[in-house]
Design a protein around this motif. Structure first.
Motif, mmCIF file in Angstrom:
data_model
loop_
_atom_site.group_PDB
_atom_site.id
_atom_site.type_symbol
_atom_site.label_atom_id
_atom_site.label_comp_id
_atom_site.label_asym_id
_atom_site.label_seq_id
_atom_site.Cartn_x
_atom_site.Cartn_y
_atom_site.Cartn_z
ATOM 1 N N PRO A 41 0.806 -1.227 0.000
ATOM 2 C CA PRO A 41 0.000 0.000 0.000
ATOM 3 C C PRO A 41 0.840 1.278 0.000
ATOM 4 C CG PRO A 41 0.008 -0.949 2.189
ATOM 5 C CD PRO A 41 0.784 -1.883 1.319
ATOM 6 N N SER A 42 2.109 1.189 -0.436
ATOM 7 C CA SER A 42 2.947 2.397 -0.472
ATOM 8 C C SER A 42 2.415 3.427 -1.462
ATOM 9 C CB SER A 42 4.385 2.027 -0.838
ATOM 10 O OG SER A 42 4.416 1.282 -2.043
ATOM 11 N N VAL A 43 1.535 3.003 -2.402
ATOM 12 C CA VAL A 43 0.944 3.966 -3.332
ATOM 13 C C VAL A 43 0.145 5.032 -2.577
ATOM 14 C CG1 VAL A 43 -1.079 2.494 -3.649
ATOM 15 C CG2 VAL A 43 -0.506 4.184 -5.380
ATOM 16 N N ILE A 44 -0.401 4.657 -1.412
ATOM 17 C CA ILE A 44 -1.121 5.640 -0.593
ATOM 18 C C ILE A 44 -0.173 6.754 -0.153
ATOM 19 C CG2 ILE A 44 -2.410 5.955 1.552
ATOM 20 C CD1 ILE A 44 -3.372 3.078 1.280
ATOM 21 N N CYS A 45 1.055 6.331 0.252
ATOM 22 C CA CYS A 45 2.059 7.317 0.672
ATOM 23 C C CYS A 45 2.453 8.229 -0.488
ATOM 24 C CB CYS A 45 3.302 6.598 1.201
ATOM 25 S SG CYS A 45 3.366 6.550 2.979
ATOM 26 N N TYR A 46 2.582 7.629 -1.688
ATOM 27 C CA TYR A 46 2.992 8.429 -2.848
ATOM 28 C C TYR A 46 1.968 9.531 -3.130
ATOM 29 C CZ TYR A 46 5.898 4.262 -3.658
ATOM 30 O OH TYR A 46 6.772 3.218 -3.535
ATOM 31 N N LEU A 47 0.705 9.149 -3.191
ATOM 32 C CA LEU A 47 -0.337 10.130 -3.534
ATOM 33 C C LEU A 47 -0.570 11.118 -2.390
ATOM 34 C CD1 LEU A 47 -2.867 7.779 -5.362
ATOM 35 C CD2 LEU A 47 -1.069 9.214 -6.341
ATOM 36 N N SER A 52 0.555 16.638 -0.403
ATOM 37 C CA SER A 52 1.061 17.447 0.722
ATOM 38 C C SER A 52 2.383 18.123 0.418
ATOM 39 C CB SER A 52 1.237 16.550 1.963
ATOM 40 O OG SER A 52 0.040 15.913 2.296
ATOM 41 N N LEU A 53 3.274 17.465 -0.337
ATOM 42 C CA LEU A 53 4.637 17.964 -0.526
ATOM 43 C C LEU A 53 4.949 18.377 -1.956
ATOM 44 C CD1 LEU A 53 6.511 15.280 1.598
ATOM 45 C CD2 LEU A 53 5.659 17.500 2.360
ATOM 46 N N GLY A 54 4.241 17.857 -2.929
ATOM 47 C CA GLY A 54 4.525 18.173 -4.319
ATOM 48 C C GLY A 54 5.270 17.053 -5.026
ATOM 49 N N SER A 59 8.998 12.327 -5.515
ATOM 50 C CA SER A 59 9.970 11.544 -6.289
ATOM 51 C C SER A 59 11.046 10.968 -5.381
ATOM 52 C CB SER A 59 10.608 12.424 -7.367
ATOM 53 O OG SER A 59 9.638 12.867 -8.295
ATOM 54 N N ILE A 60 11.433 11.747 -4.369
ATOM 55 C CA ILE A 60 12.416 11.232 -3.407
ATOM 56 C C ILE A 60 11.833 10.032 -2.648
ATOM 57 C CG2 ILE A 60 13.758 11.806 -1.339
ATOM 58 C CD1 ILE A 60 13.811 14.695 -2.316
ATOM 59 N N VAL A 61 10.567 10.176 -2.223
ATOM 60 C CA VAL A 61 9.914 9.086 -1.492
ATOM 61 C C VAL A 61 9.853 7.816 -2.346
ATOM 62 C CG1 VAL A 61 7.763 8.343 -0.410
ATOM 63 C CG2 VAL A 61 8.561 10.695 -0.092
ATOM 64 N N ILE A 62 9.456 7.973 -3.619
ATOM 65 C CA ILE A 62 9.353 6.808 -4.512
ATOM 66 C C ILE A 62 10.720 6.179 -4.735
ATOM 67 C CG2 ILE A 62 8.851 6.129 -6.891
ATOM 68 C CD1 ILE A 62 6.533 8.036 -6.895
ATOM 69 N N GLY A 99 1.231 11.416 -14.268
ATOM 70 C CA GLY A 99 -0.164 11.359 -14.692
ATOM 71 C C GLY A 99 -1.102 11.797 -13.585
ATOM 72 N N CYS A 100 -0.790 11.426 -12.336
ATOM 73 C CA CYS A 100 -1.610 11.848 -11.201
ATOM 74 C C CYS A 100 -1.544 13.362 -11.005
ATOM 75 C CB CYS A 100 -1.159 11.132 -9.931
ATOM 76 S SG CYS A 100 -1.511 9.369 -9.935
ATOM 77 N N CYS A 101 -0.369 13.950 -11.233
ATOM 78 C CA CYS A 101 -0.250 15.407 -11.149
ATOM 79 C C CYS A 101 -1.169 16.085 -12.163
ATOM 80 C CB CYS A 101 1.200 15.836 -11.404
ATOM 81 S SG CYS A 101 2.313 15.494 -10.035
ATOM 82 N N PHE A 102 -1.221 15.535 -13.358
ATOM 83 C CA PHE A 102 -2.091 16.089 -14.399
ATOM 84 C C PHE A 102 -3.555 16.014 -13.979
ATOM 85 C CE2 PHE A 102 -4.762 15.283 -18.133
ATOM 86 C CZ PHE A 102 -4.558 16.475 -18.837
ATOM 87 N N VAL A 103 -3.998 14.863 -13.448
ATOM 88 C CA VAL A 103 -5.387 14.712 -12.999
ATOM 89 C C VAL A 103 -5.685 15.658 -11.849
ATOM 90 C CG1 VAL A 103 -7.003 13.106 -11.909
ATOM 91 C CG2 VAL A 103 -5.566 12.336 -13.793
ATOM 92 N N ASN A 104 -4.717 15.824 -10.945
ATOM 93 C CA ASN A 104 -4.917 16.696 -9.789
ATOM 94 C C ASN A 104 -5.082 18.150 -10.211
ATOM 95 O OD1 ASN A 104 -5.053 17.004 -6.898
ATOM 96 N ND2 ASN A 104 -3.034 17.967 -6.995
#
Length: 558
Positions: A41-47, A52-54, A59-62, A99-104
């Protein structure tokens, strides 16, 4: 990767570090889903980090999360990490994050739940399309489609729920604790579920392993006797399809003692019972020792029975052999007593009869012939009894079987021709066997005499054939007499059993004992109307240079 580490240390931000740690923990302890599927479930952390951070901090987290995941998959051995796979996976996640940034940015004003769902769907869709492209380039598209069939909606639902929860808090730091607690609960519950499922799978595998490889016949029946499961051993032993067995009543396949099984199933209370049953599936019948064990549900109600049957054909043959051996032992003891009681006075009677021959000739020469003939017959019977009770020492040598048979035929040809019986021998092979020539000669004398006596008055031929079969030699004897009824063949060789009017029932018994001592076998076949077929088999030895020495012993041995 190096740039991410530099950014994390050069511009230290505690919140980025917390997101990295949470993502790494979620990668190391995935959630277990139905179908033995594991989801990180690390995808939750990514999104969450993206909101929260941009993009740059996410990218650092991933980067660090993927690195920890690859190290863990290779047992923390840096040398065994396939770095090209790491960079491909990292690139896929980064493109999905873009892609998520674009949707956001395009859909910022929708409801919280809908927006979070769109982010999750976008991330998973982009990741899947990129994954399919990589698998297609490697020629493994079929495996990729198979992995798609194992996906469920549970990860998306959990992700939407957690992201919706954390959005209710003003800062990411304040939401960190409840989000982590919720994810820990998910992980613990899923691992307990996974452990239970794995235990069930392992137990089922062991059960299937036992059921598929045992030679015992295992049936599961309901309280009415209907078969719900049949082990594969039924198909192997009876050559029938398991589908032809399942669904039918077990009583349909029992030839003997079926009522005993009915009583055991109907008994109250139900207890384990043991029976000897004759099962027949298709054209094959097998005697079995069967254990019937009841199976109860948790509420104490009877759920059915497990019927475990074991083939006891070999055991019954051994029991029959032991009974036959005991009969032979008793016959030997009886023979010894009879021989000692009759032989000595018989010798005296025959001696004095020789002295009185002139008196007999003066009165009635025919009377002497009759008396001497009957006394000779008694002497012959006591001789066979002595041989049965105390056989001569077996001195085994390697000898040509063809010579033994030819000498026996020569010995009996004169007697056979008087009854218009002729030998037709096919003895081309020279075969050496380890034997006592005198004892084997006695075997063939008894068998040939039986054939001659069977054709007495009508005449006919006795066919003798010798052939090789692997490491054995076969001797077949076929006469043209009236034959032996089929139901009497099984009794041949038993003590004092004979089909002849004046037979003693000891000749074939001696034959059986001698053949057994030579590690051979003998079998009688007859349809009861035309002739009897006898087949003997003996193990052979290789011919060698000692044959001349054996031939030299022939005159002194026979």
């Amino acid at each position: 990767m190096i740039l991410a580490l530099y950014s994390l240390t050069a511009h230290f931000r505690p919140l980025v570090l917390l997101f990295c740690l949470l993502a790494i923990i979620l990668d190391l302890y995935p959630i277990c889903l139905p179908g033995s599927v594991k989801w990180t479930p690390s995808v939750i952390c990514y999104l969450w980090s993206l909101r929260s951070l941009g993009y740059s901090d996410t990218s650092i987290v991933i980067t660090l999360s993927c690195l920890a995941m690859f190290f863990s998959a290779n047992n923390w051995n840096i040398k065994s990490v396939r770095w090209y796979r790491y960079f491909i996976s990292l690139g896929m996640f980064q493109l999905a994050l873009a892609g998520c940034c674009f949707v956001n940015d395009v859909y910022p004003g929708h409801s919280v739940i809908l927006q979070r769902a769109l982010l999750i769907v976008c991330f998973e869709a982009c990741n899947f399309v990129l994954y399919m492209g990589v698998q297609w380039s490697l020629g493994q598209l079929r495996q990729a489609w198979h992995s798609l069939s194992t996906r469920t909606l549970i990860p998306m639902m959990v992700s939407v729920a957690v992201l919706t929860l954390v959005s209710q808090y003003e800062t990411a730091l304040s939401a960190m604790l409840p989000a982590a607690a919720l994810l820990v609960c998910f992980i613990v519950m899923s691992r307990q579920y996974y452990s239970a499922v794995q235990s069930s799978i392992e137990a089922n595998k062991k059960y299937q392993l036992i059921a598929n490889n045992t030679d015992d016949l295992v049936l599961v029946i309901d309280p009415n006797g209907q078969i719900t499961f049949a082990s594969p051993s039924h198909a192997r032993l009876f050559h029938v399809s398991l589908e032809d067995i399942t669904g039918r009543e077990v009583f349909d396949f029992i030839e003997e003692h079926g009522e005993d099984l009915r009583k055991a199933i109907a008994a109250k209370p139900s207890v384990t019972s043991l029976h000897e049953l004759l099962f027949q599936f298709g054209d094959t019948s097998i005697p079995t020792e069967t254990q019937v064990s009841p199976v109860f549900r948790e509420d104490g109600e009877l759920d059915g029975f497990i019927v475990v049957s074991r083939d006891i054909s070999e055991r019954l043959r051994q029991q029959k052999y032991l009974i036959q051996t005991e009969k032979l032992a008793v016959a030997g003891q009886l023979a010894a007593g009879i021989a000692h009681e009759i032989r000595n006075p018989l010798t005296s009677v025959m001696g004095f009869l020789q002295l009185l021959r002139q008196e007999f000739d003066a009165v009635s020469p025919e009377a002497f012939r009759v008396v001497w003939s009957e006394l000779s017959r008694i002497s012959e019977i006591t001789g066979q009894l002595l041989l049965l009770a105390k056989p001569e020492p077996s001195l085994f040598v390697d000898f040509d079987l063809k010579l033994i048979i030819r000498d026996t035929i020569t010995l009996l040809e004169g007697q056979a021709h008087k009854d218009n019986v002729f030998f037709v021998a096919n003895l081309e092979e020279t075969v050496y066997i380890h034997c006592n020539p005198n004892q084997l000669k006695q075997v063939f004398v008894n068998l040939f005499k039986n054939s001659i006596e069977a054709m007495e008055g009508n005449g006919g031929n006795i066919y003798v054939k010798m052939s090789l079969s692997g490491n054995e030699v076969r001797v077949e004897i076929q006469d043209e007499g009236p034959g032996i009824p089929q139901h009497l063949i099984q009794s041949l060789g038993q003590p004092f059993y004979t089909t002849k009017e004046k037979g003693t029932g000891l000749g074939l018994m001696v034959v059986h004992n001698i053949v057994k001592e030579h590690k051979g076998s003998i079998r009688f076949d007859s349809d009861g109307s035309k002739g009897t077929h006898v087949m003997l088999t003996f193990p052979i030895v290789e011919t060698s240079s000692h044959s001349q020495a054996v031939h030299g012993e022939r005159s002194s041995t026979l």
